[in-house]
Design an enzyme around this catalytic site. Sequence first.
Site, mmCIF file in Angstrom:
data_model
loop_
_atom_site.group_PDB
_atom_site.id
_atom_site.type_symbol
_atom_site.label_atom_id
_atom_site.label_comp_id
_atom_site.label_asym_id
_atom_site.label_seq_id
_atom_site.Cartn_x
_atom_site.Cartn_y
_atom_site.Cartn_z
ATOM 1 N N LYS A 73 0.844 -1.198 0.000
ATOM 2 C CA LYS A 73 0.000 0.000 0.000
ATOM 3 C C LYS A 73 0.875 1.242 0.000
ATOM 4 C CE LYS A 73 0.876 1.036 4.543
ATOM 5 N NZ LYS A 73 1.564 2.253 5.043
ATOM 6 N N PRO B 16 9.725 -4.174 0.126
ATOM 7 C CA PRO B 16 10.830 -3.829 1.032
ATOM 8 C C PRO B 16 10.383 -3.840 2.497
ATOM 9 C CG PRO B 16 10.788 -2.322 -0.836
ATOM 10 C CD PRO B 16 9.539 -3.139 -0.924
ATOM 11 N N GLY C 259 7.456 1.291 4.940
ATOM 12 C CA GLY C 259 6.214 2.048 5.003
ATOM 13 C C GLY C 259 5.201 1.621 3.960
ATOM 14 N N GLY D 263 3.641 -1.420 4.141
ATOM 15 C CA GLY D 263 2.715 -2.374 4.744
ATOM 16 C C GLY D 263 3.003 -3.824 4.421
ATOM 17 N N GLY D 264 4.241 -4.154 4.089
ATOM 18 C CA GLY D 264 4.561 -5.515 3.657
ATOM 19 C C GLY D 264 4.267 -6.587 4.693
ATOM 20 N N ASP E 123 -1.862 -1.875 10.883
ATOM 21 C CA ASP E 123 -2.054 -1.830 9.433
ATOM 22 C C ASP E 123 -2.767 -3.064 8.890
ATOM 23 O OD1 ASP E 123 -1.003 0.633 8.869
ATOM 24 O OD2 ASP E 123 0.961 -0.096 8.222
#
Length: 289
Positions: A20, A100, A104, A106-107, A141
């Site tokens: 995201k 990654p 930032g 959301g992985g 998240d």
Amino acid sequence: VGSEVQRRKMEKIEIRAYAKINMSLSAGKRESSNFHPIHSLVLPIDLCDTVLVRRREDGIVRVKCGNIPAENNTAYKAAKAFSTYFNTPGADIVVEKKIPVGGGLGGSSADAAAVLKAMSLIYEIEDFDAVENIAQNIGKDVPVMLSGEACIVSGYGEVCEPVEFETDAAAVIVTCPYSNDTSLIYSTFDDLVDPVLDCERAYKLLEKLRAGDLSGATAFMKNDLALPAYTANPEMSAIRDRLVKLGYHPFVTGSGSCQFIFTPSYAGAYSAAQRLSGAFNVFPVRFLI
């Protein structure tokens, strides 16, 4: 045949866990809960991890996700929480990372959401409210990643308001060799900023995107965590400065360390990524809306 035919159990399933971008993000003061309220327009993108979940029958949960130890892995936490709540017999999980870590995007939350979706299918769980509650307890998240939709996110991240619009816009993700620790970024935020939660910015941005006013939209692509992220991560700040010198306007997603360049089309994103690829690690991405 006939009465001897039994429904075959689903043995495994592979799910794409999409990343995201926080197109805008406002954060308020840390509250007594120790969390910060947020208000953010979150869009899914086509950069993804792949999560393979296989049924087990012995109650054991095993996760393979690069070098990330199980106790720090949200996919493992999701599988354990799911197995405990629904009394299911465990799972083997393999996460192929493309998103990654600490960027930032959301992985890890996307991976956890994919695990919850996969185990719900494998073990035929239809209590989605309970699955959502599990998601909320794993990470802030995870609910929006579980929804898989474009959302305006509020509360501490657990309140997701789906939104709809059409756009040809795209983005270029620019990564940083050093990941960001979200808790450190918020601590830096506390030190640097006297915040006021802005609950209008995301709606104003959405209005511009719906109208196709992409130039006007950029005025509302503000992230309150950008300053603390640049302060805590000098390499990220240096990448921003280099991009600006080349004529680009990078924005921060989440708490960083990834930045993104907003473009009117995927062709524009692809072209920009080609120009930048010699000096930066970049991914052109589409919005999944």
